[in-house]
Design an enzyme around this catalytic site. Structure first.
Site, PDB file in Angstrom:
ATOM      1  N   ASP A 275     -14.984  22.756  11.649  1.00 57.06           N
ATOM      2  CA  ASP A 275     -14.455  23.268  10.390  1.00 57.06           C
ATOM      3  C   ASP A 275     -13.268  24.167  10.721  1.00 57.06           C
ATOM      4  OD1 ASP A 275     -13.841  24.420   8.016  1.00 57.06           O
ATOM      5  OD2 ASP A 275     -15.889  25.050   7.519  1.00 57.06           O
TER       6      ASP A 275
ATOM      7  N   LYS B 230      -6.528  25.787   3.485  1.00 59.12           N
ATOM      8  CA  LYS B 230      -5.630  26.946   3.661  1.00 59.12           C
ATOM      9  C   LYS B 230      -4.206  26.555   4.059  1.00 59.12           C
ATOM     10  CE  LYS B 230      -9.625  29.853   4.242  1.00 59.12           C
ATOM     11  NZ  LYS B 230      -9.954  31.015   3.482  1.00 59.12           N
TER      12      LYS B 230
ATOM     13  N   TYR C 214     -19.157  30.058   7.868  1.00 59.13           N
ATOM     14  CA  TYR C 214     -19.044  29.754   6.437  1.00 59.13           C
ATOM     15  C   TYR C 214     -18.360  28.407   6.289  1.00 59.13           C
ATOM     16  CZ  TYR C 214     -17.761  30.176   1.490  1.00 59.13           C
ATOM     17  OH  TYR C 214     -17.619  29.962   0.136  1.00 59.13           O
TER      18      TYR C 214
HETATM   19  N1  PMP Z   1     -14.654  26.621   5.823  1.00 58.16           N
HETATM   20  C1  PMP Z   1     -14.178  27.769   6.342  1.00 58.16           C
HETATM   21  C2  PMP Z   1     -14.195  27.958   7.819  1.00 58.16           C
HETATM   22  C3  PMP Z   1     -13.654  28.752   5.510  1.00 58.16           C
HETATM   23  O1  PMP Z   1     -13.212  29.901   6.028  1.00 58.16           O
HETATM   24  C4  PMP Z   1     -13.642  28.526   4.116  1.00 58.16           C
HETATM   25  C5  PMP Z   1     -13.089  29.547   3.138  1.00 58.16           C
HETATM   26  N2  PMP Z   1     -12.768  30.769   3.590  1.00 58.16           N
HETATM   27  C6  PMP Z   1     -14.150  27.318   3.630  1.00 58.16           C
HETATM   28  C7  PMP Z   1     -14.640  26.390   4.508  1.00 58.16           C
HETATM   29  C8  PMP Z   1     -14.153  27.027   2.168  1.00 58.16           C
HETATM   30  O2  PMP Z   1     -12.876  26.795   1.725  1.00 58.16           O
HETATM   31  P1  PMP Z   1     -12.507  26.985   0.162  1.00 58.16           P
HETATM   32  O3  PMP Z   1     -12.667  28.440  -0.127  1.00 58.16           O
HETATM   33  O4  PMP Z   1     -11.100  26.484   0.086  1.00 58.16           O
HETATM   34  O5  PMP Z   1     -13.448  26.130  -0.598  1.00 58.16           O
END
Ligand code: PMP
Length: 438
Positions: A239, A267, A144
């Site tokens: 990511d 995060k 994701y």
């Molecule tokens: N990349 C990863 C690996 C994530 O786990 C998430 C959210 N859980 C995101 C991107 C997106 O981040 P956000 O919800 O802060 O937009």
């Protein structure tokens, strides 16, 4: 008049917020339960609007390394607020947090702050395409990367609740330049590189895939992605929105000793306030406006309150004593629940990576690819979630979401969680529909 209950608030929320939420997984549809609405949190616990207190393993999906309302973060925001909540001007907080990130990730020379992981990935993809003057993006099924158009096909997290794990409203053209391969399938990556490597701008991966379960990859997976990217001149994008500053100060890149070309963060670097970032070498980051031709901007980017919380969080993450405590807390939870899981009346395998874990409820060993969470695994997770909730422990409200440990998850919390787990499993012992396929 009696005080409003969770049920009242759920009704009220549904009248104004689509599905009663600001983000879909919070609806608890993934576990078929009414949502849990938060009143407040402290340390390892969250308290709902009816005053019920839960050991919290959802932990806001990852930003809270020190638990809810950590005093250092509360203090940092309280000190920053009277000076103003935003300026539309650069302020020292961004510089300080940028410096702290570069110190922890020395291969990064520049950091661009945004407001979410979604924005960070969106910007990283744009940068990679500009830097390589190529368009193709290779990514992995079940990872994701937020909710920008380019990454909304066969993705992880809440997207998995949709048919084909893909969103409506994304024109085919937006993803025509994306190739999606399974995790744990380097041959599939090599095939794309062989066929279309000349057009490949980037390989994008969660180095510790944690959005379709915790899908631990084989040794050498990231090293091989590095080699394949180099072989065709594509960039490697990690990511690390979840793993950055959690699994090590330098993230998964440091843990596994593989350096990407760009990293996306979120995060932990916001400590619970909205922060994302893309970081990497100056030669790539300085393609961003105002120095270069890649546009990216934000009214609230580098927000002083968010930067203050983020700096406190990153300083904690980089403090050896704090890290030792985090490691000890994760080990304590792992040791407490392992024997209980081993006695479960259905398949229940905790999968761990540092302070992240996932309860795998399927038959057989934990999977490395997305798609293994079948109807039986989902039902077991749902039943377990419901029973644990009734006994005061909150897991993420979907079978494919992982759990987070903070430094507040101490020995007492571990004992309480293990006791609740044992009781929850006892509640389910007589349900033959949950048993393993023989
Ligand atoms: N990349 C990863 C690996 C994530 O786990 C998430 C959210 N859980 C995101 C991107 C997106 O981040 P956000 O919800 O802060 O937009």
């Amino acid at each position: 008049m009696s005080a409003a209950t969770s049920t009242d608030w759920i009704e009220r929320a549904r009248r104004v917020l689509p599905g009663g939420v600001s983000s879909p997984v919070r609806s608890f549809r993934g576990v078929g339960e009414p949502p849990l609405l938060a009143a407040h949190g402290d340390g390892a616990h969250v308290v709902d609007l009816d005053g019920r207190r839960y050991v919290d393993f959802l932990m806001s999906f990852g930003p809270l390394l020190g638990g809810h309302a950590h005093p250092r973060i509360v203090d940092a925001v309280a000190r920053a607020l009277p000076d103003g909540s935003c300026f539309g001007l650069t302020s020292p907080g961004e510089v300080r947090l940028g410096e702290a990130i570069v110190r922890a990730m020395p291969w990064c020379e520049r950091v661009r702050f945004v407001n979410s992981g979604t924005e960070a990935v969106m910007t990283a993809i744009r940068l990679a395409r500009a830097a390589t003057k190529r368009t193709l993006l290779l990514r992995f099924e079940g990872c994701y990367h937020g909710h920008s158009d380019a990454v909304l096909v066969r993705g992880g997290s809440g997207l998995r609740a949709l048919p084909d794990a893909s969103s409506a409203g994304v024109p085919a053209g937006r993803v025509a330049d994306t190739r999606i391969v399974p995790l744990d399938d380097l041959a599939a990556v090599a095939a794309v590189v062989a066929r279309e490597g000349r057009d490949l701008a980037a390989i994008l991966v969660e180095p510790i895939p944690a959005n379709a379960g915790l899908l631990l990859q084989r040794d050498g997976f990231l090293r091989e992605l590095r080699r394949l990217a180099d072989s065709c001149g594509a960039l490697l994008l990690f990511d690390e929105v979840i793993s950055g500053f959690r699994v090590a100060p330098g993230g998964a890149a440091a843990k596994f000793g593989v350096t990407p070309d760009l990293v996306t963060l979120g995060k932990v670097i916001g400590g619970g306030l909205p922060v994302g970032a893309v970081a990497g070498p100056a030669r790539i980051l300085e393609l961003l406006a105002p120095l270069g031709p890649v546009y990216q901007a934000g009214t609230l980017s580098g927000n002083p309150l968010a930067m203050a919380a983020g700096l406190a969080s990153v300083e904690l993450a980089c403090d050896p004593a704090f890290r030792a405590q985090l490691t000890a807390c994760a080990a304590g939870i792992a040791a407490a629940i392992a024997p209980v899981c081993a006695e479960a009346p259905f398949p229940l395998t905790p999968v761990w990576c540092e302070s992240l874990f996932w309860l795998w409820t399927g038959d057989g060993p934990p999977p490395r690819r997305a798609g293994a969470i079948d109807a039986a695994a989902t039902r077991r997770y749902q039943r377990l979630h419901e029973r644990l909730r009734a006994r005061g422990v909150l897991l993420a409200p979907a079978a494919d979401e992982v759990a987070f440990v903070s430094t507040a998850h101490d020995a007492a919390v571990a004992r309480a969680a293990a006791a609740a787990l044992a009781a929850a499993l006892d509640d389910l012992r007589d349900d033959p529909t949950l048993r393993a396929a023989s």
